[in-house]
Design an enzyme around this catalytic site. Sequence first.
Site, PDB file in Angstrom:
ATOM      1  N   ASP A  31     122.636  39.417  45.328  1.00  0.00           N
ATOM      2  CA  ASP A  31     121.652  38.337  45.282  1.00  0.00           C
ATOM      3  C   ASP A  31     120.268  38.870  44.899  1.00  0.00           C
ATOM      4  O   ASP A  31     119.939  40.025  45.189  1.00  0.00           O
ATOM      5  CB  ASP A  31     121.589  37.656  46.661  1.00  0.00           C
ATOM      6  CG  ASP A  31     120.920  36.291  46.591  1.00  0.00           C
ATOM      7  OD1 ASP A  31     120.749  35.757  45.475  1.00  0.00           O
ATOM      8  OD2 ASP A  31     120.561  35.768  47.654  1.00  0.00           O
ATOM      9  N   HIS A  48     119.662  38.407  35.486  1.00  0.00           N
ATOM     10  CA  HIS A  48     121.124  38.558  35.515  1.00  0.00           C
ATOM     11  C   HIS A  48     121.561  39.744  34.655  1.00  0.00           C
ATOM     12  O   HIS A  48     122.475  40.475  34.991  1.00  0.00           O
ATOM     13  CB  HIS A  48     121.798  37.269  35.033  1.00  0.00           C
ATOM     14  CG  HIS A  48     121.598  36.115  35.978  1.00  0.00           C
ATOM     15  ND1 HIS A  48     121.760  36.232  37.338  1.00  0.00           N
ATOM     16  CD2 HIS A  48     121.246  34.817  35.765  1.00  0.00           C
ATOM     17  CE1 HIS A  48     121.531  35.068  37.926  1.00  0.00           C
ATOM     18  NE2 HIS A  48     121.201  34.196  36.987  1.00  0.00           N
ATOM     19  N   SER A  76     130.271  31.982  42.272  1.00  0.00           N
ATOM     20  CA  SER A  76     130.964  31.220  43.313  1.00  0.00           C
ATOM     21  C   SER A  76     131.357  29.838  42.796  1.00  0.00           C
ATOM     22  O   SER A  76     130.873  29.382  41.747  1.00  0.00           O
ATOM     23  CB  SER A  76     130.050  31.067  44.536  1.00  0.00           C
ATOM     24  OG  SER A  76     129.040  30.120  44.259  1.00  0.00           O
ATOM     25  N   LEU A 142     139.173  53.337  41.634  1.00  0.00           N
ATOM     26  CA  LEU A 142     138.596  52.206  42.370  1.00  0.00           C
ATOM     27  C   LEU A 142     139.235  50.877  41.968  1.00  0.00           C
ATOM     28  O   LEU A 142     139.418  50.609  40.780  1.00  0.00           O
ATOM     29  CB  LEU A 142     137.086  52.142  42.055  1.00  0.00           C
ATOM     30  CG  LEU A 142     136.322  50.968  42.654  1.00  0.00           C
ATOM     31  CD1 LEU A 142     136.072  51.190  44.139  1.00  0.00           C
ATOM     32  CD2 LEU A 142     134.984  50.777  41.937  1.00  0.00           C
TER      33      LEU A 142
END
Length: 254
Positions: A31, A48, A76, A142
């Site tokens: 955020d 962004h 989201s 990962l």
Amino acid sequence: MLERDGAMGQQRAFTERPEAGLPRHIAIIMDGNGRWAKKRRLPRTMGHRAGMNALEEIVRACNDMGVQVLTVYAFSTENWKRPADEVSFLMQLLLEYMKKKLRELHEEKVKIRLLGDSEGIPEPQREAIAEAVALTADNTGLILNIALNYGARREILRACQMVAQRVRAGELKPEDITEADVEAQLFTAGLPDPDLLIRTGGEMRVSNYLLWQIAYAEVVVTDVLWPDFGRPQLLAAVDEYWRRDRRFGGLGKN
Ligand code: FPP
């Protein structure tokens, strides 16, 4: 796992606390992109873009350290409410990330997975992710979960519906449903739960993120805005995690 890439500062820090262990799974709410841009009198989109660069550094850092799973909240189910041009910029950025970085991520043995409802994702992005998931499926480094068109309540609801279907099919009795049955239907099935949840940008919220999986996660909120979050800030969060006494509802060490 710490010997890679000459990450000497990290190696020193980690070997000082071998007993604590690394968080196996780190989840991040990235955020503060908008505020980062605003502070610089730049358009939000530039925030962004800077956020994408920060993500690149954190993926590499987690891979270097030997963290098993990194889950990032890229978009989201609520983010569709943002202005259309911002949504479309974020989607373009995702495509750019996939196109430009896929080879590198693959070389670094990163395994990409999607967390979220793929049907609601625009076709080009869905295809790019599907390609990335397929290409990296056998990688052993990962695991990078990209939460995209993701909402935790929807994920839990979807899992309940799948369990209900098993009940309807006669495979399972309602009274026999276990947590493992629900977990098996989550997007994160088979992965360890996050040990550490990091939120940048200072807000004290979990924003419908991994609500089932973070039941026992240590939460670290930092005021640092996501584009400014790099290796030193990641190490500081892991350091904070080490200072916590994880009790899982028991009495712990002290
Ligand atoms: C929140 O910042 C951030 C997002 C909604 C998007 C996260 C996206 C990135 C980090 C870009 C790169 C991602 C990929 C997968 C390419 P905000 O805009 O809500 O910030 P604010 O609270 O300061 O307004």
